[in-house]
Design an enzyme around this catalytic site. Structure first.
Site, PDB file in Angstrom:
ATOM      1  N   CYS A   1      18.344  49.748   5.476  1.00  0.00           N
ATOM      2  CA  CYS A   1      17.964  49.193   3.564  1.00  0.00           C
ATOM      3  C   CYS A   1      17.204  50.038   3.116  1.00  0.00           C
ATOM      4  CB  CYS A   1      18.702  48.051   2.792  1.00  0.00           C
ATOM      5  SG  CYS A   1      20.663  47.682   3.664  1.00  0.00           S
TER       6      CYS A   1
ATOM      7  N   HIS B   1      26.026  49.419   3.224  1.00  0.00           N
ATOM      8  CA  HIS B   1      25.822  48.109   2.923  1.00  0.00           C
ATOM      9  C   HIS B   1      25.220  47.572   1.342  1.00  0.00           C
ATOM     10  CE1 HIS B   1      22.872  47.462   7.309  1.00  0.00           C
ATOM     11  NE2 HIS B   1      24.595  47.571   7.447  1.00  0.00           N
TER      12      HIS B   1
ATOM     13  N   CYS C   1      17.356  44.913   5.875  1.00  0.00           N
ATOM     14  CA  CYS C   1      17.078  45.971   6.382  1.00  0.00           C
ATOM     15  C   CYS C   1      16.585  46.499   7.437  1.00  0.00           C
ATOM     16  CB  CYS C   1      18.962  46.053   7.815  1.00  0.00           C
ATOM     17  SG  CYS C   1      20.082  47.683   7.172  1.00  0.00           S
TER      18      CYS C   1
ATOM     19  N   GLU D   1      22.583  46.629   0.049  1.00  0.00           N
ATOM     20  CA  GLU D   1      22.098  47.462  -0.716  1.00  0.00           C
ATOM     21  C   GLU D   1      22.249  48.876  -1.131  1.00  0.00           C
ATOM     22  OE1 GLU D   1      20.384  44.011   1.723  1.00  0.00           O
ATOM     23  OE2 GLU D   1      22.072  45.313   1.934  1.00  0.00           O
TER      24      GLU D   1
END
Length: 175
Positions: free
Chosen positions: A105, A72, A102, A74
């Site tokens: 993260c 992801h 999310c 992040e």
């Protein structure tokens, strides 16, 4: 129902650089999301980690491209910032994201000790685009016996032995 971070966010806070600098870094995160998702391969997410007014890590969603469900934006930005700074402790950094983080993260934010997150779109906005974290949040709120993923605990004593040895090791580096 699970509360999103946006339900309790502080819109503005005293910090070096102020709102204008926040918007500059947030725009950079959004640009990364837009640039790297145009072809359709990567998800529409971007992030930058900032320390002392400088970007020390940047990332964009690479889940499909790298065949890595943890890639992801992040996570990628935090990984790069940690490598750049030579530490896992990012307590003097801020994270700017094109979308609210999310659960995975957000956990990385806590593990890295980042103190501040600034984001554009909300989890509700992400859900409208097909990225719904609600099922994960629901599962995390349940006990292992009630989750959809089967969990089996075995060899607890062996696992505990390793944990105890680490806790007693005078050379251990705590994190």
């Amino acid at each position: 129902a699970a509360r999103s971070m946006s339900d309790s966010i502080r819109q503005e806070r005293e910090h070096p650089g102020g709102v204008m600098q926040d918007r500059e870094f947030l725009r950079r995160a959004i640009e990364l999301a837009e640039t790297h998702s145009k072809a359709g391969l990567n998800g529409p997410f971007g992030a930058v980690v900032v320390r002392g007014g400088e970007i020390v890590g940047k990332g964009w969603n690479r889940v499909v491209e790298d065949a890595d469900p943890t890639a992801h934006a992040e996570m990628e930005a935090i990984r790069e910032a940690s490598r750049t700074l030579g530490t896992h402790d990012l307590n003097d950094c801020s994270l700017y994201c094109s979308c609210e983080p999310c659960p995975m993260c957000l956990s990385a934010v806590y593990w890295s000790r980042i103190q501040r997150v600034v984001f554009a779109a909300s989890v509700e906005d992400a859900a409208e685009a097909g990225f719904d974290d609600a099922r994960i949040l629901t599962e995390l709120a349940r006990s292992w016996t009630d989750r959809k993923v089967e969990a089996i605990q075995d060899l607890r004593d062996v696992g505990r032995t390793v944990l105890r040895a680490w806790a007693q090791n005078p050379r251990r580096v705590e994190y």
